[in-house]
Design an enzyme around this catalytic site. Structure first.
Site, PDB file in Angstrom:
ATOM      1  N   ARG A 106      -4.638   4.589 -76.927  1.00  0.00           N
ATOM      2  CA  ARG A 106      -4.123   4.515 -78.296  1.00  0.00           C
ATOM      3  C   ARG A 106      -3.079   3.404 -78.344  1.00  0.00           C
ATOM      4  O   ARG A 106      -2.043   3.486 -77.688  1.00  0.00           O
ATOM      5  CB  ARG A 106      -3.488   5.861 -78.683  1.00  0.00           C
ATOM      6  N   HIS A 151       2.506   0.971 -86.816  1.00  0.00           N
ATOM      7  CA  HIS A 151       3.534   1.629 -85.984  1.00  0.00           C
ATOM      8  C   HIS A 151       4.859   0.908 -86.285  1.00  0.00           C
ATOM      9  O   HIS A 151       5.446   0.268 -85.432  1.00  0.00           O
ATOM     10  CB  HIS A 151       3.149   1.566 -84.510  1.00  0.00           C
ATOM     11  N   GLU A 196       3.979   8.311 -87.150  1.00  0.00           N
ATOM     12  CA  GLU A 196       5.272   8.896 -87.492  1.00  0.00           C
ATOM     13  C   GLU A 196       5.858   8.351 -88.794  1.00  0.00           C
ATOM     14  O   GLU A 196       6.928   7.712 -88.796  1.00  0.00           O
ATOM     15  CB  GLU A 196       6.272   8.707 -86.338  1.00  0.00           C
ATOM     16  N   ASN A 338       2.623  14.176 -82.719  1.00  0.00           N
ATOM     17  CA  ASN A 338       3.547  13.653 -81.699  1.00  0.00           C
ATOM     18  C   ASN A 338       4.654  14.681 -81.519  1.00  0.00           C
ATOM     19  O   ASN A 338       5.277  15.107 -82.503  1.00  0.00           O
ATOM     20  CB  ASN A 338       4.202  12.344 -82.158  1.00  0.00           C
ATOM     21  N   TYR A 340       8.007  16.040 -78.802  1.00  0.00           N
ATOM     22  CA  TYR A 340       8.831  15.820 -77.613  1.00  0.00           C
ATOM     23  C   TYR A 340       9.791  16.960 -77.298  1.00  0.00           C
ATOM     24  O   TYR A 340      10.029  17.263 -76.148  1.00  0.00           O
ATOM     25  CB  TYR A 340       9.653  14.530 -77.773  1.00  0.00           C
ATOM     26  N   GLU A 408       1.087  11.804 -78.971  1.00  0.00           N
ATOM     27  CA  GLU A 408       2.221  11.365 -78.143  1.00  0.00           C
ATOM     28  C   GLU A 408       2.938  12.581 -77.569  1.00  0.00           C
ATOM     29  O   GLU A 408       3.137  13.570 -78.282  1.00  0.00           O
ATOM     30  CB  GLU A 408       3.266  10.595 -78.954  1.00  0.00           C
TER      31      GLU A 408
HETATM   32  C1  NOJ Z   1       7.738   8.209 -81.013  1.00  0.00           C
HETATM   33  C2  NOJ Z   1       7.378   6.818 -81.378  1.00  0.00           C
HETATM   34  O1  NOJ Z   1       6.116   6.794 -81.973  1.00  0.00           O
HETATM   35  C3  NOJ Z   1       7.449   5.839 -80.230  1.00  0.00           C
HETATM   36  O2  NOJ Z   1       7.455   4.562 -80.760  1.00  0.00           O
HETATM   37  C4  NOJ Z   1       8.683   6.112 -79.396  1.00  0.00           C
HETATM   38  O3  NOJ Z   1       8.847   5.171 -78.397  1.00  0.00           O
HETATM   39  C5  NOJ Z   1       8.575   7.504 -78.819  1.00  0.00           C
HETATM   40  N1  NOJ Z   1       8.523   8.456 -79.893  1.00  0.00           N
HETATM   41  C6  NOJ Z   1       9.741   7.890 -77.908  1.00  0.00           C
HETATM   42  O4  NOJ Z   1      10.926   7.870 -78.608  1.00  0.00           O
END
Ligand code: NOJ
Length: 530
Positions: A106, A151, A196, A338, A340, A408
Site C-alpha cells: 500500500r 495521503h 486518514e 488505521n 495504533y 495501518e
Molecule cells: C498514520 C499516518 O497515515 C502515517 O502517515 C503516519 O506516519 C502514521 N500514522 C504514524 O504516525
C-alpha cells in the site's frame, strides 16, 4: 536498581488497570491466519519519496509548510525534501516488499507529482512514469498494489484557492482520480481515495498539527470534511460505473481511530466514549458505511443546537441534501482501518470555553494511563492490544459486520535493527486481531503493517522510526537494512501464525531499558500517582 526492576515488572506484567492489556483472560490460543488472509505493508509518498521538486513535480502543502510557513515545523528541523529517496530507490523498495513475502504493497501517489498545480490541463509525464515503473516492479514480484490517492499532500496551488474548503475541489479530485484510473487501473486492484481524512481536516484545517495549519476549528474542519466526503464518493462512483466492469478492482477509504475506553463503567463515561467515537471515526464512516447515511444523528443534533445558542444563523456543520446522502452511502467496498493506540474517555467538567470548536462541540476529555506500556518515540503511542480488539468489534457491530482491511498498524522507536519493542507490539496486536476474528467473529480480511521502512514522520521528522527496514538517512543511497521485526513479520506471514515464543502476558519488552532514564521516569510517574 533491583527495586526499579521489580517495580517495573510489577507494573508491566501484573497490571491492575481497569482495561487490562491482554486481549483475552483465557489461556494462550494458537489461532492461525486463514489461507486467504491478506498481509501487506504501507508507506506514503511524502514520507519516503523525496525528490520534492524533481522532473516537474509541483509544490505540495507540506513542501510549502516546511520551506515557507515554518522551517522549524519538524522537531529535528528536517524536511521531506529527500527522505528515504524512494523516487530513486523504488526498485530496492519493491525488493524489500518481496523479501517480506507480503501480498499487498500500500503506497500513495503524490497529486502534485502527477498534476503540478492540481488541475488536469497540466499533466506531468515523468510523474506518471515513476508510478508505472513502480507498479511494474511490484508485478514482477507478484505483489498486489493498493494505491492511496491522497495521503495529505495537496498541490499548494489548490490550497491557494481554498483547498478542501472550496467546493470545486470535488471536481478537481475527480479529474485527478480519472487520470489515475486511466493510467493505472490495469495494475491496481485496491484503491483508497483518502488516508486518514480526520488528520487532513481536524488537524490541518482545525488545528496546526498538519499542513496547511489553518487553525479554524469548529468551521473549516467541518467544511473540509464535507467536501472531502463528496470527493470520495465521486471518485468511487466514477470507478464503479466506468472502470469496475473492465478491471474489477475495489475502492474504499482508510480511516484512523483510537479505541475509546470509558474511564469507568458509569453511564456518563460510556456516553463520553461513544460520543468520542461518533465525533471522530463516525463523522467519516457513518455517511459511507451506515444503513441510513449522513453524519451521526447525535453529532448533528449537538452541533445544530450549539450553533443556535452561539447565535449563528445556520449550523456550523454543513448539511447534505437527501440526494447527497444517497450518493455517499455505500461508497466503500471494504472498511480501511488505521489503528495504533487507546485512550480513556470521560465527559468534560465544564464546556471548554464558549468559543466554537470541534472539541467544545464534542465536550469530552481523553487521556492515557501512564502505566500503559510505551517506550515509543511517539509520545501518544501506548501499547493496549485489547483496545484494538474492542475497536474491531465496535466497527463490526456498528456497520453490519463490514469487511475490514487494517491498512495501518505499527510502533515507533528511536532507531536500531534490534527492535524488540516493535517485535512485541506486532505480536500483541496480531494476537488481538486473531482473537477478534475467531472469538468476536469479525470480518477482518487483511492487515498492513506501518511501515515498510523508516520515513519522515511529519512533525517528528526523522526522529521517530516506524520501519520494518532501517533507513540510514546519512548514507548517499539511503541504505535499507531489515530489522528483527522484518524477519519476525516475514515468518508470521510464511507460517500463518504468531511466533512460537509469543507470550500474550509478556509486556517486558516495554519495561526494561538499555538506559536507566525510562525506568526512573516510570517510578516517578507511579509515585506521583499514588
Ligand atoms: C498514520 C499516518 O497515515 C502515517 O502517515 C503516519 O506516519 C502514521 N500514522 C504514524 O504516525
Amino acid at each position: 536498581m533491583l527495586f526499579l526492576f521489580l517495580l517495573s515488572s510489577f507494573v508491566f506484567k501484573g497490571n491492575a488497570d481497569t482495561i487490562g492489556l491482554n486481549v483475552s483472560a483465557g489461556p494462550k490460543q494458537n489461532y492461525t491466519f486463514p489461507k486467504d488472509f491478506l498481509f501487506g505493508v504501507s508507506t506514503a509518498a511524502l514520507q519516503i519519496e523525496g525528490a520534492w521538486d524533481a522532473d516537474g513535480k509541483g509544490e505540495s502543502i507540506w513542501d510549502h509548510l516546511v520551506h515557507v510557513q515554518n522551517p522549524k515545523f519538524a522537531k529535528d528541523g528536517s524536511t521531506p525534501d529527500v527522505a528515504a529517496d524512494s523516487y530513486h530507490n523504488y526498485k530496492r523498495d519493491a525488493e524489500m516488499v518481496h523479501e517480506l513475502g507480503v501480498n499487498i504493497y500500500r503506497f500513495s501517489i503524490s497529486w502534485p507529482r502527477i498534476m503540478p498545480k492540481g488541475l488536469k490541463n497540466d499533466i506531468n509525464q515523468k510523474g506518471l512514469e515513476y508510478y508505472r515503473n513502480l507498479l511494474m516492479e511490484l508485478e514482477k514480484y507478484n505483489v498486489t498494489a493498493m494505491v492511496v490517492m491522497y495521503h495529505w499532500d495537496l498541490p499548494q496551488a489548490l490550497q491557494e484557492m481554498g483547498g478542501w474548503t472550496n467546493e470545486n475541489i470535488v471536481d478537481y479530485f475527480a479529474d485527478y482520480a480519472k487520470v489515475l484510473y486511466d493510467n493505472y487501473a490495469d495494475k491496481v486492484k485496491y484503491w483508497v481515495t483518502f488516508n486518514e481524512p480526520m488528520q487532513v481536516c481536524l488537524e490541518g484545517y482545525g488545528n496546526t498539527y498538519r499542513a496547511p495549519k489553518l487553525n479554524q476549528t469548529g468551521f473549516a474542519d467541518y467544511l473540509c470534511t464535507h467536501n472531502l466526503l463528496k470527493a470520495h464518493a465521486k471518485a468511487y462512483h466514477i470507478y464503479n460505473t466506468t472502470y469496475r466492469p473492465t478491471y474489477g478492482g475495489q475502492v474504499a477509504i482508510s480511516l484512523d481511530s483510537n479505541w475509546a475506553e470509558p474511564k469507568t463503567e458509569s453511564a456518563s463515561d460510556r456516553e463520553a466514549a461513544e460520543r468520542y467515537l461518533q465525533f471522530h471515526l463516525g463523522w467519516y464512516t457513518h455517511p459511507i458505511y451506515s444503513a441510513e447515511g449522513n453524519y451521526p444523528a447525535e453529532m448533528i443534533r449537538i452541533i445544530d443546537e450549539k450553533s443556535r445558542q452561539q447565535n449563528f444563523s445556520q449550523s456550523r456543520l454543513p448539511k447534505f441534501t437527501p440526494e447527497e446522502i444517497e450518493y455517499i452511502k455505500g461508497t466503500g467496498d471494504f472498511f480501511g482501518l488505521n489503528h495504533y493506540t487507546t485512550y480513556y474517555l470521560t465527559m468534560a467538567d465544564k464546556q471548554v470555553g464558549a468559543v466554537p470548536s470541534h472539541a467544545n462541540d464534542c465536550g469530552i476529555v481523553r487521556f492515557q494511563n501512564p502505566k500503559w506500556p510505551s517506550k515509543s518515540s511517539s509520545n501518544w503511542l501506548r501499547v493496549v492490544p485489547v483496545g484494538f480488539r474492542r475497536l474491531l468489534k465496535w466497527v463490526s457491530n456498528e456497520y453490519n459486520n463490514v469487511s475490514i482491511l487494517v491498512t495501518e498498524n505499527g510502533f515507533a522507536d528511536f532507531s536500531g535493527v534490534h527492535d524488540a519493542e516493535r517485535v512485541s507490539y506486532y505480536g500483541h496486536y496480531l494476537n488481538a486481531l486473531l482473537h477478534s476474528m475467531y472469538e468476536d467473529k469479525t470480518n477482518v480480511k487483511g492487515y498492513c503493517a506501518w511501515s515498510l521502512m523508516d520515513n519522515w514522520e511529519w512533525d517528528d521528522g526523522l526522529t521517530s522510526r516506524f520501519g520494518l527496514f532501517l533507513v540510514d538517512f546519512k548514507s548517499p543511497n539511503k541504505t535499507r537494512t531489515p530489522k528483527d521485526s522484518a524477519k519476525m513479520y516475514a515468518k508470521v506471514i510464511k507460517s500463518r501464525s504468531l511466533p512460537d515464543n509469543f507470550d500474550p502476558t509478556d509486556f517486558s519488552a516495554f519495561s526494561s531499558s538499555n538506559v536507566l532514564l525510562p525506568s526512573v521516569l516510570t517510578v516517578v510517574t507511579l509515585l506521583s500517582l499514588t
